[in-house]
Design a protein around this motif. Structure first.
Motif, mmCIF file in Angstrom:
data_model
loop_
_atom_site.group_PDB
_atom_site.id
_atom_site.type_symbol
_atom_site.label_atom_id
_atom_site.label_comp_id
_atom_site.label_asym_id
_atom_site.label_seq_id
_atom_site.Cartn_x
_atom_site.Cartn_y
_atom_site.Cartn_z
ATOM 1 N N ALA A 84 -13.243 -15.094 15.063
ATOM 2 C CA ALA A 84 -12.154 -14.112 14.960
ATOM 3 C C ALA A 84 -12.726 -12.713 15.010
ATOM 4 O O ALA A 84 -13.763 -12.432 14.408
ATOM 5 N N ARG A 85 -12.082 -11.841 15.757
ATOM 6 C CA ARG A 85 -12.469 -10.424 15.738
ATOM 7 C C ARG A 85 -11.286 -9.575 16.199
ATOM 8 O O ARG A 85 -10.403 -10.052 16.901
ATOM 9 N N LEU A 86 -11.303 -8.328 15.793
ATOM 10 C CA LEU A 86 -10.248 -7.403 16.203
ATOM 11 C C LEU A 86 -10.636 -6.766 17.515
ATOM 12 O O LEU A 86 -11.650 -6.091 17.604
ATOM 13 N N ASN A 87 -9.825 -6.991 18.542
ATOM 14 C CA ASN A 87 -10.083 -6.296 19.807
ATOM 15 C C ASN A 87 -9.436 -4.911 19.747
ATOM 16 O O ASN A 87 -8.632 -4.636 18.852
ATOM 17 N N PRO A 88 -9.779 -4.021 20.689
ATOM 18 C CA PRO A 88 -9.271 -2.638 20.614
ATOM 19 C C PRO A 88 -7.743 -2.546 20.619
ATOM 20 O O PRO A 88 -7.178 -1.655 19.999
ATOM 21 N N VAL A 89 -7.095 -3.479 21.319
ATOM 22 C CA VAL A 89 -5.624 -3.410 21.399
ATOM 23 C C VAL A 89 -5.000 -3.813 20.067
ATOM 24 O O VAL A 89 -4.102 -3.141 19.541
ATOM 25 N N THR A 90 -5.491 -4.887 19.485
ATOM 26 C CA THR A 90 -4.954 -5.341 18.205
ATOM 27 C C THR A 90 -5.222 -4.285 17.126
ATOM 28 O O THR A 90 -4.386 -4.033 16.268
ATOM 29 N N ARG A 91 -6.385 -3.652 17.214
ATOM 30 C CA ARG A 91 -6.708 -2.536 16.315
ATOM 31 C C ARG A 91 -5.669 -1.425 16.432
ATOM 32 O O ARG A 91 -5.132 -0.933 15.433
ATOM 33 N N ALA A 92 -5.389 -1.027 17.678
ATOM 34 C CA ALA A 92 -4.414 0.041 17.911
ATOM 35 C C ALA A 92 -3.036 -0.382 17.403
ATOM 36 O O ALA A 92 -2.308 0.404 16.799
ATOM 37 N N MET A 93 -2.690 -1.647 17.636
ATOM 38 C CA MET A 93 -1.396 -2.151 17.175
ATOM 39 C C MET A 93 -1.310 -2.083 15.654
ATOM 40 O O MET A 93 -0.320 -1.603 15.095
ATOM 41 N N LEU A 94 -2.378 -2.533 14.983
ATOM 42 C CA LEU A 94 -2.354 -2.567 13.518
ATOM 43 C C LEU A 94 -2.297 -1.165 12.932
ATOM 44 O O LEU A 94 -1.577 -0.929 11.958
ATOM 45 N N SER A 95 -3.035 -0.217 13.517
ATOM 46 C CA SER A 95 -2.967 1.144 12.983
ATOM 47 C C SER A 95 -1.582 1.747 13.179
ATOM 48 O O SER A 95 -1.075 2.447 12.305
ATOM 49 N N THR A 96 -0.979 1.482 14.346
ATOM 50 C CA THR A 96 0.367 2.013 14.599
ATOM 51 C C THR A 96 1.361 1.426 13.606
ATOM 52 O O THR A 96 2.156 2.133 12.990
ATOM 53 N N VAL A 97 1.306 0.116 13.441
ATOM 54 C CA VAL A 97 2.216 -0.551 12.509
ATOM 55 C C VAL A 97 1.918 -0.095 11.082
ATOM 56 O O VAL A 97 2.829 0.094 10.273
ATOM 57 N N GLY A 98 0.624 0.113 10.795
ATOM 58 C CA GLY A 98 0.200 0.504 9.447
ATOM 59 C C GLY A 98 0.861 1.785 8.957
ATOM 60 O O GLY A 98 1.150 1.938 7.770
ATOM 61 N N ALA A 99 1.131 2.697 9.903
ATOM 62 C CA ALA A 99 1.782 3.959 9.534
ATOM 63 C C ALA A 99 3.177 3.704 8.979
ATOM 64 O O ALA A 99 3.750 4.554 8.309
ATOM 65 N N HIS A 100 3.738 2.539 9.270
ATOM 66 C CA HIS A 100 5.101 2.218 8.826
ATOM 67 C C HIS A 100 5.122 1.088 7.798
ATOM 68 O O HIS A 100 6.186 0.594 7.441
ATOM 69 N N ALA A 101 3.939 0.679 7.363
ATOM 70 C CA ALA A 101 3.872 -0.448 6.429
ATOM 71 C C ALA A 101 3.741 0.063 4.995
ATOM 72 O O ALA A 101 3.044 1.046 4.742
ATOM 73 N N PRO A 102 4.409 -0.594 4.066
ATOM 74 C CA PRO A 102 4.377 -0.138 2.676
ATOM 75 C C PRO A 102 3.170 -0.713 1.918
ATOM 76 O O PRO A 102 2.506 -1.645 2.399
ATOM 77 N N GLY A 103 2.894 -0.154 0.769
ATOM 78 C CA GLY A 103 1.980 -0.741 -0.218
ATOM 79 C C GLY A 103 0.579 -1.002 0.282
ATOM 80 O O GLY A 103 0.052 -0.279 1.141
ATOM 81 N N ALA A 104 -0.019 -2.051 -0.264
ATOM 82 C CA ALA A 104 -1.416 -2.378 0.006
ATOM 83 C C ALA A 104 -1.640 -2.686 1.484
ATOM 84 O O ALA A 104 -2.677 -2.326 2.056
ATOM 85 N N LEU A 105 -0.660 -3.325 2.103
ATOM 86 C CA LEU A 105 -0.788 -3.660 3.524
ATOM 87 C C LEU A 105 -0.945 -2.380 4.349
ATOM 88 O O LEU A 105 -1.840 -2.269 5.187
ATOM 89 N N GLY A 106 -0.074 -1.409 4.051
ATOM 90 C CA GLY A 106 -0.143 -0.137 4.759
ATOM 91 C C GLY A 106 -1.498 0.524 4.587
ATOM 92 O O GLY A 106 -2.097 1.002 5.551
ATOM 93 N N VAL A 107 -1.990 0.542 3.364
ATOM 94 C CA VAL A 107 -3.298 1.154 3.075
ATOM 95 C C VAL A 107 -4.386 0.448 3.887
ATOM 96 O O VAL A 107 -5.227 1.082 4.534
ATOM 97 N N ALA A 108 -4.353 -0.888 3.865
ATOM 98 C CA ALA A 108 -5.384 -1.661 4.574
ATOM 99 C C ALA A 108 -5.338 -1.381 6.073
ATOM 100 O O ALA A 108 -6.373 -1.201 6.717
ATOM 101 N N LEU A 109 -4.111 -1.333 6.632
ATOM 102 C CA LEU A 109 -3.984 -1.150 8.079
ATOM 103 C C LEU A 109 -4.328 0.276 8.505
ATOM 104 O O LEU A 109 -4.792 0.500 9.623
ATOM 105 N N ARG A 110 -4.113 1.233 7.614
ATOM 106 C CA ARG A 110 -4.423 2.618 7.967
ATOM 107 C C ARG A 110 -5.912 2.915 7.823
ATOM 108 O O ARG A 110 -6.384 3.947 8.251
ATOM 109 N N ASN A 111 -6.657 2.011 7.215
ATOM 110 C CA ASN A 111 -8.092 2.239 6.988
ATOM 111 C C ASN A 111 -8.953 1.129 7.597
ATOM 112 O O ASN A 111 -9.880 0.625 6.973
ATOM 113 N N LEU A 112 -8.626 0.783 8.832
ATOM 114 C CA LEU A 112 -9.305 -0.348 9.472
ATOM 115 C C LEU A 112 -10.810 -0.165 9.579
ATOM 116 O O LEU A 112 -11.555 -1.142 9.626
#
Ligand SMILES: [Zn+2]
Length: 444
Positions: free
Chosen positions: A240-268
């Motif tokens: 398993a690994r994060l490719n650049p697209v999935t990374r970009a997707m997670l950071s974009t979604v992270g800006a709209h995610a609440p709580g711990a999930l949001g924090v984790a996604l914004r700090n990949l």
């Protein structure tokens, strides 16, 4: 005649692949192509239409005011069969409309895949022509006739454009949609725009062995050896690994995610290993986002219960993550089964697609068109898991996007290739706006 009535009429033509052979009945496809001429007169006056085999290529000449390469809007007019017609709530080729107002639904095979997009494209172009619009660059409509049967229509169109030296600045085909609830806690709708797609390969494992009577079996029969290989393979999944697209997707979604999930996604940068681990456990869908997947889809042994198999096979359908390759997938399988006596053969292989831009003017053009349809939606790049015709265009364009401009519930998405395929009428009508904006951006 209203747009919805034209859509209904085209849905009622059952453009199911008629099967192989010279005497196959293509009359539905021919009727569909003919009806387009009557239903979209302006399109057929202003655009050149060229049959490529049974597929259709239209060219809308630009006014020459820009040297930017053309836009290609892709769709396909064949549909998968509606095998279990009796279980459909409404007949699959009746294009029944139910409900009222915003809740109206249109039912039928092809509403989503892919006549919904195809007819919306035609409505957009017809509407722009009615207003006297001419694009600043050439616009091609590429309508395939055999996408659902692994045909070559779209491939031939791409080859035709390539032979003419045409380099599209933007190619748009079916793919992601506007979705909600895919990520826990994220309430904003996500417009998932495919910027790449996974590769695919069938890896066939074969053991050949002298046959014999089932009453005197060898210590390690061919079938057992295949079963052992399958068990070993299943125990050793792709990394398993994060490719650049999935990374970009997670950071974009992270800006709209609440709580711990949001924090984790914004700090990949620091949380990537943890996030990757979580995704491999969350759902089948999130697991497929972070690795190549393998499905052992077929097993074969002896033809009779009392005869030893002289040949045992297992077919592993691999979906290859971007950043990996067909060769790497083959090598992983070979190493995992650890049995030099098993032949490992690759069939129907296609490499993962290159990544289209996730920033810059072309991406922005798509994102702006999304916002015109769904102002609250967050345009997000993602890797399409299934294979699409769009991959044939990656050789002639750097910007190939896979998206259909409809907000779909999980329930609606599940009707793709299944019974009760349907789409909201208002959703479809809004989608027309998306294609208008791609060709004729209203802002800026
Ligand atoms: Zn399709």
């Amino acid at each position: 005649v209203q747009p919805v009535e034209r859509f209904q009429e085209l849905l009622r033509i059952p453009t199911v692949h008629p099967g192989p052979g010279d005497d196959a009945d293509w009359s539905a496809h021919e009727r569909f192509a003919a009806r387009l001429e009557d239903l979209y007169p302006r399109v057929h006056r202003a655009l050149d239409r060229e049959p490529i085999g049974r597929s259709l290529l239209y060219r809308w000449p630009g006014d020459g005011s820009t040297s930017t390469g053309p836009i290609v809007l892709m769709a396909h007019f064949d549909v998968v069969p509606a095998a279990d017609e009796a279980s459909w709530t409404y007949p699959p080729f009746a294009a029944t409309i139910t409900g009222s107002g915003e809740d109206r639904l249109i039912w039928g095979r092809g509403t989503l895949d892919d006549k919904g997009p195809l007819v919306a494209i035609l409505e957009a172009v017809e509407g722009l022509l009615e207003e006297g619009f001419q694009p600043d660059r050439d616009v091609y409509l590429s309508f395939g006739h055999d996408e659902e049967s692994y045909g070559t229509g779209a491939q031939q169109i791409a080859a035709t454009l390539e032979a003419r030296g045409i380099r599209p600045s933007l190619v748009l085909d079916e793919g992601g949609a506007i979705v909600r609830g895919v990520f826990p806690g994220v309430t904003a709708p996500i417009a998932a725009v495919g910027v790449s797609e996974k590769g695919i390969a069938d890896v066939v494992l074969t053991v050949a062995q002298a046959g014999g009577h089932a009453s005197t079996p060898p210590k390690l029969a061919a079938t057992v050896r295949i079963a052992r290989a399958v068990a070993r393979l299943n125990a050793r999944q792709f990394p398993a690994r994060l490719n650049p697209v999935t990374r970009a997707m997670l950071s974009t979604v992270g800006a709209h995610a609440p709580g711990a999930l949001g924090v984790a996604l914004r700090n990949l940068r620091s949380t990537a290993p943890l996030v990757t681990r979580v995704l491999t456990r969350l759902t089948d869908e999130t697991r497929a986002m972070v690795r190549s997947t393998m499905a052992i889809t077929q097993l074969s042994g002896s033809a009779a219960s009392n005869v030893l198999a002289e040949r045992a096979t297992a077919t592993v359908n691999v979906r290859i993550a971007i950043g990996s390759s067909v060769a790497e997938a083959r090598e992983h399988v070979r190493a995992a089964i650890g049995d030099a006596g098993i032949e490992v053969r690759v069939e129907h292989a296609s490499e993962p697609s290159p990544i289209s831009p996730m920033t810059g003017p072309t991406w922005q053009r798509v994102a702006a068109a999304v916002r015109a349809v769904a102002p609250e939606a967050v345009p997000t790049p993602y890797v399409m898991m299934a294979a699409s015709d769009a991959r044939h265009f990656t050789g002639i364009s750097d910007a190939v996007y896979r998206f259909m401009p409809f907000e779909l519930s999980a329930e609606e998405r599940a009707t793709l290739h299944a019974i009760d395929e349907r789409l909201g009428v208002a959703t479809w009508l809004r989608g027309i706006r998306f294609y208008r904006e791609i060709v004729a951006p209203s802002a800026g």
